[in-house]
Design a protein around this motif. Sequence first.
Motif, PDB file in Angstrom:
ATOM      1  N   GLY A   1       5.606   5.047 -12.660  1.00 57.40           N
ATOM      2  CA  GLY A   1       5.830   4.856 -11.575  1.00 57.40           C
ATOM      3  C   GLY A   1       6.129   3.824 -10.711  1.00 57.40           C
ATOM      4  O   GLY A   1       6.863   3.625  -9.576  1.00 57.40           O
ATOM      5  N   GLU A   2       6.708   2.682 -11.955  1.00 56.40           N
ATOM      6  CA  GLU A   2       7.067   1.197 -11.697  1.00 56.40           C
ATOM      7  C   GLU A   2       8.224   1.340 -10.719  1.00 56.40           C
ATOM      8  O   GLU A   2       9.004   1.467 -10.183  1.00 56.40           O
ATOM      9  N   PRO A   3       9.082   2.404 -11.179  1.00 53.72           N
ATOM     10  CA  PRO A   3      10.314   1.893 -10.707  1.00 53.72           C
ATOM     11  C   PRO A   3      10.769   3.173  -9.408  1.00 53.72           C
ATOM     12  O   PRO A   3      11.797   2.528  -8.815  1.00 53.72           O
TER      13      PRO A   3
ATOM     14  N   GLN B   1       9.820   0.698  -5.705  1.00 45.79           N
ATOM     15  CA  GLN B   1      10.798  -0.280  -4.389  1.00 45.79           C
ATOM     16  C   GLN B   1      10.829   1.078  -2.765  1.00 45.79           C
ATOM     17  O   GLN B   1      11.256   0.477  -1.484  1.00 45.79           O
ATOM     18  N   ALA B   2      11.086   2.071  -3.491  1.00 45.83           N
ATOM     19  CA  ALA B   2      11.146   3.072  -2.217  1.00 45.83           C
ATOM     20  C   ALA B   2       9.937   3.453  -1.478  1.00 45.83           C
ATOM     21  O   ALA B   2      10.727   4.655  -0.883  1.00 45.83           O
ATOM     22  N   ALA B   3       8.954   3.296  -1.742  1.00 38.70           N
ATOM     23  CA  ALA B   3       8.097   3.128  -1.099  1.00 38.70           C
ATOM     24  C   ALA B   3       8.087   3.710   0.049  1.00 38.70           C
ATOM     25  O   ALA B   3       7.224   4.753   1.140  1.00 38.70           O
ATOM     26  N   PRO B   4       8.922   2.773   1.005  1.00 36.03           N
ATOM     27  CA  PRO B   4       8.681   2.973   2.396  1.00 36.03           C
ATOM     28  C   PRO B   4       9.089   4.213   2.589  1.00 36.03           C
ATOM     29  O   PRO B   4       9.144   4.528   4.065  1.00 36.03           O
TER      30      PRO B   4
ATOM     31  N   THR C   1       0.761   9.775  -7.081  1.00 35.63           N
ATOM     32  CA  THR C   1      -0.436   9.298  -7.502  1.00 35.63           C
ATOM     33  C   THR C   1      -0.862   9.424  -8.800  1.00 35.63           C
ATOM     34  O   THR C   1      -2.001   9.293  -8.829  1.00 35.63           O
ATOM     35  N   ALA C   2       0.038  10.279  -9.246  1.00 39.00           N
ATOM     36  CA  ALA C   2      -0.331  10.668 -10.650  1.00 39.00           C
ATOM     37  C   ALA C   2      -0.063   9.478 -11.254  1.00 39.00           C
ATOM     38  O   ALA C   2      -0.578   9.340 -12.695  1.00 39.00           O
ATOM     39  N   LYS C   3       0.164   8.419 -11.165  1.00 38.10           N
ATOM     40  CA  LYS C   3       0.868   7.668 -12.136  1.00 38.10           C
ATOM     41  C   LYS C   3       0.010   6.760 -12.059  1.00 38.10           C
ATOM     42  O   LYS C   3      -1.267   6.819 -11.834  1.00 38.10           O
ATOM     43  N   GLU C   4       0.940   5.351 -12.053  1.00 39.64           N
ATOM     44  CA  GLU C   4      -0.383   3.766 -12.880  1.00 39.64           C
ATOM     45  C   GLU C   4      -1.032   3.744 -11.102  1.00 39.64           C
ATOM     46  O   GLU C   4      -0.416   3.989 -10.826  1.00 39.64           O
ATOM     47  N   GLU C   5      -2.203   2.615 -12.021  1.00 43.26           N
ATOM     48  CA  GLU C   5      -2.899   2.304 -10.974  1.00 43.26           C
ATOM     49  C   GLU C   5      -1.856   1.402  -9.336  1.00 43.26           C
ATOM     50  O   GLU C   5      -2.050   1.476  -8.386  1.00 43.26           O
ATOM     51  N   GLU C   6      -0.883   0.397  -9.999  1.00 43.72           N
ATOM     52  CA  GLU C   6      -0.695  -0.335  -9.384  1.00 43.72           C
ATOM     53  C   GLU C   6       0.540   0.957  -8.105  1.00 43.72           C
ATOM     54  O   GLU C   6       0.948  -0.109  -7.135  1.00 43.72           O
TER      55      GLU C   6
ATOM     56  N   VAL D   1      -0.396   3.249  -6.850  1.00 43.86           N
ATOM     57  CA  VAL D   1      -0.775   4.340  -5.716  1.00 43.86           C
ATOM     58  C   VAL D   1      -0.801   3.076  -4.374  1.00 43.86           C
ATOM     59  O   VAL D   1      -1.208   3.307  -3.872  1.00 43.86           O
ATOM     60  N   THR D   2      -1.784   2.133  -5.277  1.00 45.03           N
ATOM     61  CA  THR D   2      -1.579   0.815  -4.447  1.00 45.03           C
ATOM     62  C   THR D   2      -0.619   0.711  -3.209  1.00 45.03           C
ATOM     63  O   THR D   2      -0.876   0.084  -2.146  1.00 45.03           O
ATOM     64  N   GLU D   3       0.129   0.682  -3.983  1.00 48.47           N
ATOM     65  CA  GLU D   3       1.507   0.506  -3.265  1.00 48.47           C
ATOM     66  C   GLU D   3       1.840   1.131  -2.548  1.00 48.47           C
ATOM     67  O   GLU D   3       1.756   1.255  -1.024  1.00 48.47           O
ATOM     68  N   LEU D   4       1.870   2.198  -2.261  1.00 48.07           N
ATOM     69  CA  LEU D   4       2.139   3.384  -1.233  1.00 48.07           C
ATOM     70  C   LEU D   4       0.752   3.536  -0.400  1.00 48.07           C
ATOM     71  O   LEU D   4       1.249   3.630   0.673  1.00 48.07           O
ATOM     72  N   VAL D   5      -0.003   3.235  -0.838  1.00 48.32           N
ATOM     73  CA  VAL D   5      -1.438   3.231   0.251  1.00 48.32           C
ATOM     74  C   VAL D   5      -0.695   2.158   1.372  1.00 48.32           C
ATOM     75  O   VAL D   5      -1.719   2.599   2.264  1.00 48.32           O
ATOM     76  N   ARG D   6      -0.470   1.418   0.735  1.00 49.42           N
ATOM     77  CA  ARG D   6      -0.233  -0.183   1.186  1.00 49.42           C
ATOM     78  C   ARG D   6       1.063   0.076   2.393  1.00 49.42           C
ATOM     79  O   ARG D   6       1.185  -0.390   3.614  1.00 49.42           O
ATOM     80  N   VAL D   7       1.394   1.155   2.341  1.00 47.47           N
ATOM     81  CA  VAL D   7       2.978   0.695   2.858  1.00 47.47           C
ATOM     82  C   VAL D   7       1.985   2.179   3.771  1.00 47.47           C
ATOM     83  O   VAL D   7       3.317   2.727   4.663  1.00 47.47           O
ATOM     84  N   GLY D   8       1.290   2.923   4.183  1.00 52.91           N
ATOM     85  CA  GLY D   8       1.117   3.753   4.759  1.00 52.91           C
ATOM     86  C   GLY D   8       1.571   4.934   4.603  1.00 52.91           C
ATOM     87  O   GLY D   8       0.748   5.960   5.281  1.00 52.91           O
ATOM     88  N   MET D   9       1.102   5.586   3.379  1.00 52.23           N
ATOM     89  CA  MET D   9       1.413   6.935   2.728  1.00 52.23           C
ATOM     90  C   MET D   9      -0.268   7.679   3.220  1.00 52.23           C
ATOM     91  O   MET D   9      -0.302   9.289   4.012  1.00 52.23           O
ATOM     92  N   VAL D  10      -1.433   7.052   3.309  1.00 55.33           N
ATOM     93  CA  VAL D  10      -2.570   8.151   3.873  1.00 55.33           C
ATOM     94  C   VAL D  10      -2.269   8.724   4.605  1.00 55.33           C
ATOM     95  O   VAL D  10      -2.553   9.564   5.058  1.00 55.33           O
TER      96      VAL D  10
END
Length: 579
Positions: A219-221, A224-227, A283-288, A290-299
């Motif tokens: 998921g790491e690559p 950077q495009a999470a937002p 969201t089926a990838k590493e916890e890091e 998913v945590t970043e996706l949550v941080r930028v407002g995904m939920v």
Amino acid sequence: MPPKNRESKPLLLENQTHKRRDRAQELRSARRQGVLAKRRVAGGASAQGQQEEPWSRERLESAIRGVRERPVSQVLPFLVELRKLLSLEDPPVEEVVEGGGLAPRLIELLSTPHDEVQLETTWCLTNIASSYSRHTRTIVGATPQLISFLSAPNPALQEQALWALGNIAGDSDDFRRMLRANGALLPMFRLLQNPPLIEIARTAAWAISNLARGDETPGEPFVQAAPTFVASLRGGVRFSAAAAAAAAAAAAGAGTGAGAPPFVPPRDEALRVEAAWILAFLTAKEEETVTELVRVGMVTALVEALVDSGGQDPLCTPALRTLGNMVSGKEEWADAVMLHNEFLPCLDAVLKSQDRSRRVLVKEAAWVASNVAAGRREHREALVAQGSPAALTLLLLSDQLDLQQEAAHGIWNIVAHDSELLLQAAKDDRVMGAYVALVRAQSPPVVRCALSFLQLVCQNVPGGPRMVESAGGLEAIDDVHYSGQADPELQEAAGAIVDRFFGDDGYESSDEGGDEETDTETVVGGGDGFGFNFGGSGDTSQNGARGPPGQQQQQQQPLAPLGRGAHLTRPSWMNQNPS
């Protein structure tokens, strides 16, 4: 709750929490996954709704010969003809790739300086890549040139290259790894964030979702495009300056006047669907990740998408899938979902759908509800207060095994932590009968869950063994125990249940109020029917205890329905003709 110490061997139920990596594995479990992830470009008569003419050997050989032998200045009409042939419902890909050996020539033509030749060649490669893996492998040498086209000034060529790369990415983990190594992600991110056309944003999102597939994809690559992914899920697109100017000019030409507000593109639902699928995979990838996706407002964006879907596909399924991944993960992720008051009512509305054509969607909702029930006590209580156990009971009583499986796991996760609801379930002949019937199912995960429920009744409900026997459960358990075809672990577990609860000592201890070694308080309460007359919570378990006990463990392990099918691996618009 089950006793902390038992003489009989615990029913073997592996740690069945809905692990996000398990979801990723199941997403790619179908044999034809690579083909299902692909989308062929329609380029012939069918694109205009006209009747297709079947291809002939003469027509095909003429196109192949022209592409192979004519100079670049004369090759275009033969490329157009080849593209039309490859866009048919039953395209001659085998004949072009293996019989005609045309792949090297097509890759060579990508380097010509003629835009139309590049476009038609890319279109041909797109359709070849939509076929079987052995065909796709012949054209992977084109990927560096295709990636370079993503930065071309020609939007049509950009979009066609996205389609070709998306088809290649949908084929296998090896091809996805190769594309990442060749730098395909960054230009795709740029086109999604700042597209010249909305169509390019849609296709970029679809191609990125194919690159995010697979349990071997990190998921790491993508972080950077999470937002950008979250903004796309909300339907917002920031067009390039030229595109925005063109749109504003079009609005002015339509009579909006000089005083009109700045042009704001409407929400694009197709883009939202593709973005939701990106998030379902990530969201089926590493916890890091998913945590970043949550941080930028995904939920928040996901719950908005679920509400906006009205419980209808194509947006509802990927939104539910992603939210299910969230509530199955870290408790803070589940908390973030449950904080949204709209989530449970939307989930319950899908669960209660009576439309049989929405079976797959209902199954997805039951899986999510089971995840919620396997979580925190307060989350489970909110699910019960919403009335979802009633909907799960109806699914358990249906005649469709996949729905029964999801409902059986969900009900288990509820009653295993609520003594009153467990008693209601045990006293409901329909529920008991359904679980007894599932003991005879052909699916080991279903049998495992059904045996676990009957074991739960035997050890925690006064007179539980007699209830199970009256419902035909003892005979069903014996059938598993003595079956020569059953899973050996299930046979052993069934035998342990019989030995522990259906001997004289078992009957006596159950009639006196359950297993004498358990520290669970005596079950009290009642009800006219499980799922339809819920009382108070009655939860006697520790916070966070989930599902049936696992072998070699004394605390309860999370339980989850298994099995995701190919029906949920399809890109949202796979069956639609491109406009």
